[in-house]
Design an enzyme around this catalytic site. Structure first.
Site, PDB file in Angstrom:
ATOM      1  N   GLU A 246       0.881  -1.177   0.000  1.00 27.34           N
ATOM      2  CA  GLU A 246       0.000   0.000   0.000  1.00 27.34           C
ATOM      3  C   GLU A 246       0.908   1.213   0.000  1.00 27.34           C
ATOM      4  O   GLU A 246       1.563   1.501   1.000  1.00 27.34           O
ATOM      5  CB  GLU A 246      -0.923  -0.026   1.224  1.00 27.34           C
ATOM      6  CG  GLU A 246      -2.173   0.847   1.055  1.00 27.34           C
ATOM      7  CD  GLU A 246      -1.999   2.274   1.519  1.00 27.34           C
ATOM      8  OE1 GLU A 246      -1.213   3.003   0.875  1.00 27.34           O
ATOM      9  OE2 GLU A 246      -2.622   2.663   2.512  1.00 27.34           O
ATOM     10  N   CYS A 280      -2.974   8.732   3.027  1.00 24.86           N
ATOM     11  CA  CYS A 280      -2.866   8.401   1.604  1.00 24.86           C
ATOM     12  C   CYS A 280      -4.190   8.520   0.866  1.00 24.86           C
ATOM     13  O   CYS A 280      -4.218   8.517  -0.360  1.00 24.86           O
ATOM     14  CB  CYS A 280      -2.284   7.002   1.435  1.00 24.86           C
ATOM     15  SG  CYS A 280      -3.054   5.764   2.485  1.00 24.86           S
TER      16      CYS A 280
END
Length: 474
Positions: A246, A280
């Site tokens: 990720e 994010c």
């Protein structure tokens, strides 16, 4: 304060170089912690490998009970964990208590339940005289690398599915924000068998590389930057390790003329600036249709300017500092580069606040162009850009012209348009008329250079398993 490593069920002092851990709200050193030595990294991985023989064969019921007990322990120690997270990260304390700790507890509880529901496919005879079965088995030793923006939550996202599936884990939190992971180690020590969970401390080049490259590590799970992901993929490629990545994002927020602009402005005030924008999925790349562009810029400017920065322990604080002096410098450089462009208008912020700590004012930059770095690169700070667009096809093309593919949102009252764009946006998640909402039952993960693999949900659990075919002749 707990500063020891957890190796094979014992809390031990690191034997490597000492590293300072800072309070980003003041810039002061909280304490120094010794890194794990190469010998300790090896011991942690071997402990996990030895423990896997038994842990991988335990029943889902036993694994679930351990996860539930850890969730209960986190709840009992919630205030202490929240204070550590706030002190080490600069997060407003009330945000950690009210938003993050409950979500962390829920992740462990969700995977405790999910552990008991993971099944292979039904048996069947696909060749005469033979019966086939599909199993989902644990991978083995998992090396998990957690980031500095949500240290405890990301530790939960890494540990819970891996343990639920029957793996053993060696986790390394960021050397910038290790305190809650080390406290979690102390809580887990007497709940899980020795070696099932191991927690190390240290930098990537001294501890991370030794950990992820260890021959007994079967899988590496990272939440971090694209650069770190590229490094780990190169580092582990010779051993063909399984990886779960990720790697950040640059979320497009598409606002059409028919959107509720008050809801958009108030939403971005939260979704773009929570955790000082160090997220994010942050709503940081705004595309506003030309008919409402000027109005939205005005409303957003007012909303962003009203955000209250302050000390993390102050209940009225909405925006804390950035995580480190180095990151403050990176965010400042990105904003200064944007400000140097003649077409950029600074509507709010655009500067460091001065004084103690690593604070950067909440920033709104208007009239950004699609090719600008501020639109294309992740800043990972309290910085939002806004760009005007003309029609659906143009904004869809612009939104997808990005190396990132983690999260996005569409704001419109047109249900058909919402469906059309949601189907064509190249992002792991698309929200409609909201942003930033995560639940344990739904998957979180990206595509393109935002990585692959899912956190949370049953998909996250499956990522920590191997699919195996068993065929029996009869």
């Amino acid at each position: 304060m707990q500063y020891q490593l957890l190796i094979n069920g014992a809390l031990v002092n690191g034997e490597g170089e000492r590293q300072s851990v800072y309070n980003p709200a003041t810039g002061e050193v909280i304490l120094e912690i010794a890194e794990a030595s190469p010998k300790q990294v090896d011991a942690a991985v071997l402990a996990a490998d030895n423990a896997f023989t038994a842990w991988g064969q335990t029943t889902p019921k036993v694994r679930a009970e351990c996860l539930l007990e850890l969730a209960d322990s986190i709840k009992q120690n919630a205030l202490q964990l929240a204070k550590l997270e706030s002190q080490n990260c600069g997060k407003p304390l009330h945000c950690v208590i009210n938003d993050e700790i409950p979500a962390i507890i829920d992740v462990f509880r969700f995977f405790a339940g999910a552990a008991r529901c993971l099944n292979g496919l039904a048996a069947g005879e696909y060749l005469e005289g033979y019966t086939s079965m599909i199993r989902r088995d644990p991978v083995g030793v998992v090396a998990s690398i957690a980031p500095w923006n949500y240290p405890l939550m990301m530790a939960a996202w890494k540990l819970a599915p891996a343990l639920a599936a029957g793996n053993c884990v060696v986790i390394k939190p960021s050397e910038i924000t290790p305190l809650t992971a080390l406290k979690l180690a102390a809580l887990a020590k007497d709940i899980f068998p020795p070696g099932v969970i191991n927690v190390l401390f240290g930098r990537g080049q001294t501890v991370g590389d030794a950990l992820t490259g260890h021959e007994k590590v079967r899988m590496v799970s990272l939440t971090g930057s694209i650069a770190t992901g590229e490094h780990i993929l190169r580092h582990t490629a010779p051993a063909i390790k399984r990886t779960h990545m990720e790697l950040g994002g640059k979320a497009p927020v598409i606002v059409f003329n028919d959107a509720d602009l008050d809801a958009v402005a108030q939403g971005i005030r939260t979704f773009g600036f929570y955790n000082a924008g160090q997220d994010c999925t942050a709503a940081c790349r705004i595309y506003a249709q030309r008919g409402i562009y000027d109005t939205l810029v005005e409303k957003l400017g007012q909303a962003v300017s009203s955000l209250k920065m302050g000390a993390p322990e102050d209940e009225s604080t909405e925006l804390g500092p950035l995580s480190s002096q180095a990151h403050l410098a990176r965010v400042t450089a990105a904003v200064e580069e944007a400000k140097a462009l003649s077409h950029i208008r600074v509507i709010a912020g655009g500067r460091q606040t001065g004084g103690k700590g690593y604070y950067f004012a909440p920033t709104l930059l208007a009239d950004a162009k699609q090719e600008d770095a501020i639109v294309q690169r992740e800043v990972f700070g309290p910085v939002v850009s806004i760009t005007a667009f003309d029609d659906e096809e143009q904004v869809l093309r612009w939104a997808n012209e990005s190396r990132y593919g983690l999260a996005s949102s569409v704001w419109t009252q047109d249900v058909g348009r919402a469906h059309r764009l949601s189907a064509r946006l190249q992002y792991g998640c698309t929200w409609v008329n909201t942003h930033f909402m995560l639940v344990s039952e739904m998957p979180h993960g990206g595509q393109k250079q935002s990585g692959y693999g899912k956190d949370m949900s049953l998909y996250g659990l499956e990522d920590y398993t191997l699919v195996r075919h068993i065929m029996i002749k009869h």
